[in-house]
Design an enzyme around this catalytic site. Structure first.
Site, PDB file in Angstrom:
ATOM      1  N   TYR A 142      -8.026 -51.167  20.801  1.00 16.35           N
ATOM      2  CA  TYR A 142      -8.485 -49.877  20.463  1.00 16.35           C
ATOM      3  C   TYR A 142      -7.770 -49.113  21.258  1.00 16.35           C
ATOM      4  O   TYR A 142      -8.254 -48.703  22.582  1.00 16.35           O
ATOM      5  CB  TYR A 142      -9.959 -49.583  20.491  1.00 16.35           C
ATOM      6  N   PHE A 158     -16.607 -49.922   8.067  1.00 13.77           N
ATOM      7  CA  PHE A 158     -16.866 -48.653   6.592  1.00 13.77           C
ATOM      8  C   PHE A 158     -18.211 -48.778   6.361  1.00 13.77           C
ATOM      9  O   PHE A 158     -18.390 -48.778   4.946  1.00 13.77           O
ATOM     10  CB  PHE A 158     -15.616 -49.193   5.661  1.00 13.77           C
ATOM     11  N   PRO A 159     -19.402 -48.770   7.031  1.00 12.59           N
ATOM     12  CA  PRO A 159     -20.662 -48.605   6.606  1.00 12.59           C
ATOM     13  C   PRO A 159     -21.094 -47.503   5.791  1.00 12.59           C
ATOM     14  O   PRO A 159     -21.936 -47.475   5.123  1.00 12.59           O
ATOM     15  CB  PRO A 159     -21.433 -48.968   7.751  1.00 12.59           C
ATOM     16  N   LEU A 160     -20.049 -46.435   5.754  1.00 11.25           N
ATOM     17  CA  LEU A 160     -20.408 -45.140   5.001  1.00 11.25           C
ATOM     18  C   LEU A 160     -19.332 -44.794   3.935  1.00 11.25           C
ATOM     19  O   LEU A 160     -19.024 -43.938   3.665  1.00 11.25           O
ATOM     20  CB  LEU A 160     -20.424 -44.017   6.051  1.00 11.25           C
ATOM     21  N   GLY A 161     -18.565 -45.839   3.585  1.00 10.71           N
ATOM     22  CA  GLY A 161     -17.355 -46.029   2.663  1.00 10.71           C
ATOM     23  C   GLY A 161     -16.244 -46.028   3.404  1.00 10.71           C
ATOM     24  O   GLY A 161     -16.108 -45.942   4.704  1.00 10.71           O
ATOM     25  N   PRO A 216      -7.754 -42.605   2.135  1.00 10.25           N
ATOM     26  CA  PRO A 216      -7.967 -41.516   0.810  1.00 10.25           C
ATOM     27  C   PRO A 216      -8.255 -41.978  -0.380  1.00 10.25           C
ATOM     28  O   PRO A 216      -8.168 -42.925  -0.912  1.00 10.25           O
ATOM     29  CB  PRO A 216      -6.342 -41.103   0.901  1.00 10.25           C
TER      30      PRO A 216
END
Length: 313
Positions: free
Chosen positions: A72, A229-232, A236
C-alpha cells in the site's frame, strides 16, 4: 438477525459491532483498512498528520483490528501505522502477501505477482520491518489463480500446499500468529483447513454474493469472513451498494447513510463477518464505525436480501 449494536468491555472501551475471533484473538467486528493511507489513485493522499489523526481516532472508537500491506503505497501505510500507533500488542495487525510493487513506476498495474514460498517469506519480513513489529497477528495468502486483480502465469503458478508449508513454518517460528486466505474458493479452503485458517478475505457485498457457499463453510469452521469491496466494486460500471433504491429506502427509514446500511447488512448477514472499511477522513471513519449501531428490522433485512447481482444469494 445478528445484533449489530456496539457493546463494551468491562473498562468501557467500545467494541463496534460486537466481537468475533480473528485467529486466536477476539476483535471488534468493525476494524480499519489502511489502503487509503498508502495510495489513492486519482485523488490526493492524506497527509501524515491526517493519517495519524484517523488511526488514533479509530483506536479511541474501539477499533482494534487494522488491515494493511507493504504494497500500500510502497510501505507508506505501514510506516504511518507504526508512527501513529507504535508496536503495542493491543491492536491486531493483519496484512497480506502474494504480490509486490512493480519496479516500473509507470506500469499500468502497480503490482506484480510474487507467489513463490521464498517471496512470501520476504514479504512477511518486509511487513515486520516497516511496521516495527516482531510478529503479525494474521497474514493473508493472496492467491492469484483467478478473479480480481493480477493473475499468476508461468513459474508463478505455485501449488497451494507449497505456500501453506511456508506459512505454517513462519507461524511455528512466531513471525505470524494466524494464516488467512484471500481470493480463494470453497475447494481451496477445504484443502487448507488442516493448516488452521483464521480468515477469508474475498470480494463480497450486498450486491456481489457469489461466495455464499464459501461464507457458510468459513462460519462452520469459526473462520472470520473479511470482505473487500464491502460496498460494491470500485471498478467502473460495477454495482454499488449505496446506489440501490432498496438501500436508500432503508437508510431513510433508520436515519443512516446508504453506506452505513450496506455495512450493517453485512454484520447482520453472518456473525463471523469482520469489516475493514478504509478512509483518510476522521468524519468518514466515525460514520463507518457508527454502522455497528445501525439496527435493521427483519423486514428490512429481507428487503435487502432480495438485492443481488444475479449470483446465488
Amino acid at each position: 438477525m445478528t445484533d449489530t449494536t456496539a457493546s463494551a468491555t468491562p473498562d468501557d472501551r467500545p467494541i463496534p459491532g460486537g466481537a468475533f475471533p480473528l485467529g486466536p484473538r477476539p476483535v471488534a467486528r468493525i476494524g480499519f483498512g489502511a489502503m487509503q493511507l498508502g495510495e489513492l489513485p486519482g485523488r490526493a493522499l492524506p497527509s501524515d498528520e491526517e493519517a495519524t489523526a484517523v488511526l488514533r481516532r479509530a483506536v479511541e472508537l474501539g477499533v482494534d483490528h487494522i488491515d494493511t500491506s507493504h504494497f500500500y503505497g510502497d510501505d507508506t501505510a505501514n510506516r504511518r501505522i507504526r508512527t501513529a500507533l507504535g508496536s503495542a500488542d493491543d491492536i491486531a495487525i493483519a496484512t497480506k502477501v502474494g504480490a509486490v510493487r512493480a519496479s516500473d513506476p509507470d506500469a499500468p498495474v502497480p503490482l506484480v505477482v510474487a507467489q513463490k514460498p521464498a517471496e512470501l517469506r520476504a514479504q512477511v519480513e518486509q511487513n515486520l520491518r516497516t511496521l516495527g513489529r516482531d510478529h503479525l497477528d494474521l497474514v493473508n495468502l493472496r492467491r492469484t489463480d483467478a478473479g480480481h486483480g493480477i493473475i499468476a502465469t508461468g513459474d508463478q503458478i505455485v501449488p497451494l500446499d507449497d505456500q501453506l508449508g511456508e506459512m505454517i513454518a513462519m507461524r511455528d517460528e512466531g513471525l505470524i500468529r494466524s494464516i488467512g486466505l484471500s481470493n480463494v474458493d470453497a475447494a481451496q479452503l477445504r484443502q487448507a483447513l488442516p493448516a488452521g485458517i483464521g480468515e477469508i478475505q474475498n470480494a463480497y457485498s450486498l450486491v456481489a454474493r457469489g461466495d455464499e457457499d464459501l461464507l457458510a463453510l468459513a462460519l462452520e469452521h469459526g473462520i472470520a469472513w473479511v470482505p473487500f469491496f464491502p460496498l460494491g466494486s470500485a471498478f467502473p460500471n460495477a454495482p454499488k451498494v449505496a446506489e440501490q433504491p432498496a438501500v436508500q429506502r432503508v437508510a431513510a427509514a433508520v436515519g443512516a447513510t446508504p453506506a452505513q446500511v450496506g455495512l450493517a447488512w453485512l454484520l447482520a448477514h453472518a456473525p463471523n463477518v469482520l469489516l475493514i472499511p478504509g478512509t483518510g477522513s476522521v468524519d468518514h471513519l466515525e460514520q463507518n464505525v457508527a454502522a455497528g449501531a445501525v439496527e435493521l428490522t427483519p423486514e428490512q433485512v429481507a428487503e435487502l436480501d432480495a438485492i443481488a447481482d444475479g449470483t446465488p444469494a
